[in-house]
Design an enzyme around this catalytic site. Sequence first.
Site, short mmCIF file in Angstrom:
data_model
loop_
_atom_site.label_atom_id
_atom_site.label_comp_id
_atom_site.label_asym_id
_atom_site.label_seq_id
_atom_site.Cartn_x
_atom_site.Cartn_y
_atom_site.Cartn_z
N LYS A 188 0.68 -1.28 -0.24
CA LYS A 188 -0.26 0.20 0.48
C LYS A 188 0.90 0.89 -0.32
O LYS A 188 1.94 1.09 -0.13
CB LYS A 188 -1.26 0.25 0.79
CG LYS A 188 -1.73 -1.31 1.15
CD LYS A 188 -2.54 -1.32 -0.30
CE LYS A 188 -3.98 -2.08 0.21
NZ LYS A 188 -4.03 -3.62 -0.18
C1 LIG Z 1 -10.25 -2.64 -1.29
C2 LIG Z 1 -9.49 -2.78 -0.10
N1 LIG Z 1 -9.76 -3.33 0.65
C3 LIG Z 1 -9.75 -3.46 2.25
C4 LIG Z 1 -8.35 -3.91 1.96
C5 LIG Z 1 -7.76 -5.77 2.99
O1 LIG Z 1 -6.61 -4.76 3.67
P1 LIG Z 1 -5.48 -4.64 5.00
O2 LIG Z 1 -4.58 -6.41 4.23
O3 LIG Z 1 -4.93 -3.93 5.32
O4 LIG Z 1 -6.58 -5.80 5.86
C6 LIG Z 1 -7.18 -4.35 0.58
C7 LIG Z 1 -6.69 -4.85 0.56
O5 LIG Z 1 -5.71 -4.96 -0.60
C8 LIG Z 1 -8.26 -4.15 -0.20
O6 LIG Z 1 -7.29 -4.07 -1.10
#
Ligand SMILES: Cc1ncc(COP(=O)(O)O)c(C=O)c1O
Length: 398
Positions: A188
Site C-alpha cells: 500500500k
Molecule cells: C480495497 C481493499 N480493502 C481492504 C483491504 C484489506 O486490507 P488489509 O490487508 O490491511 O486488511 C484491501 C487489501 O488489499 C483492499 O485492497
Amino acid sequence: MTRNILSLQVPFHRAAVGEEEISAVAEVIRSNWLTMGAKTLQFEQEFARYVGAPFALAVSSCTAALHLALEAIGLQPGDEVLLPTTTFTATAEVVTYFGARPVLVDVDPATMNIDPTDARWRVTPRTKVIIPVHFAGQPCDMEEVIALSESHDLRVIEDAAHALPASFRGHPVGSICEFTAFSFYATKTLSTGEGGMVTTTNERCAERMKIMRLHGISRDAWNRYSSEGSWRYDVQEAGYKYNLTDLQAAIGLVQLAKCDAMCAARKRIAERYNAAFSSNPALQIPTVRHDRQSSWHLYILRLRPQILGFGRDEFMAALKARRIGTSVHFIPLHLHTYYQRKFGYRRGDFPNAEAQYDRCLSLPIFPSMQEEDVERVIDAVEEVCQIGQTAPSVADAR
Ligand SMILES: Cc1ncc(COP(=O)(O)O)c(C=O)c1O
C-alpha cells in the site's frame, strides 16, 4: 547472476523503505517497548492531523478497521451492507462476521468505483450501511454516496485501503464521512508491513473501537506494564486483538512524513504512462474525474481486445516474458466460489464489473521506480500491442 536472469526486470511492486525506517525500528527495539505504546499514540495523532480526522485508531489491518467500525455501529444479523463487487474480499468478508449480508453493487465503467445509481436500486428496509471503496486510489463520488446515505438513513464506512492520500472536492479522504478505514499492507501507499487505521468523527464510536481493538478491556490496558500504568483492568466486552505495535508505528511515522512525496512520484509515473498510451487505440488509460485527486495506488490499464487481436491474459503473459510484473485488481467478488455458494451470485449479475475485469491489468507504479524502469514498461507494453497487429492472420497463412 542466475537470479538476475530469472528475476523480473521491473517488479510489480517494491516497498519504499530504507535506512530511515531501519533506524526508526532500531530506536524502538533499543527503547525496549515493542508493542503498542508512545509511538503508536504519536502515529495516531499525526495521522489524524494529516487526513483531517478528529479521531484515529491504529489497528492491525484495514480488515480490522472495517470490522471495528461495523461493530461500533451495531450491525446485526440479517442487516444488509452495500458494497461494490469490484473490491478485495476483506470489504465484504467483515460483513459476514455479523451474520449480515454483503449486497454487491455494480461499478461505474469509467472509474470502476461503486455506481450510486445501481446502489440506490438495491436498497431495502434491511440496508444499514454503504461501504464505498476508493478503487485504485480515486475517491468515489462522495456527494452521491452521502445523498444516498441521507435519503435512506445509512451509515457510511469508506474503504480507503487504496486512498492515502486522496481527496474529493478538496476534502481529504479520512475527513469526509463518519468512518474511514486505511490499510498499511506491504504493497500500500503507506506501509508498515501489515497494519491499518480507522478514523472517525464519532467520539462515542472512537471510544468503543478503542476498547474493542484490545480485548474489550478498559482503555489504558496497553499501558499496564509501564511505570505509569496499573495492573488493574476490567474486561467490559468480548473484544479482539487488533492493536498495532510500536515497531510498526515507527515505520508508519517515517512513511507518513514522506507520504506526499511518494504520491507525487506515483503521479509522475501515471502521467508518463498516460502520455505514452493515450493515443494508442488498443489501450484505455484510467479516467480520473476533475473534482478529485487520486493517490495513484494502482495504475489500471484497460485493453481493447478487438483491436489488439488477443486478450488480457495473453497480454500479461507477454509482459511477463519481457520480465515486467503486473497484476489484476480485482476478480469481482460475485465470480468467487464463496459469494456464489453463500449468497447465490452468478456470472452475469454485474455486467459493468465483468466487462472491465476481463480487460484490465495493473502496471507497476511505486515511488522508487527509476525513469528507465518506466520506459521499460512503456516499451514492453507498446511491443506487446504490436504482436496482434503483426501476427499473420488466417487469410495470410493460406
Ligand atoms: C480495497 C481493499 N480493502 C481492504 C483491504 C484489506 O486490507 P488489509 O490487508 O490491511 O486488511 C484491501 C487489501 O488489499 C483492499 O485492497
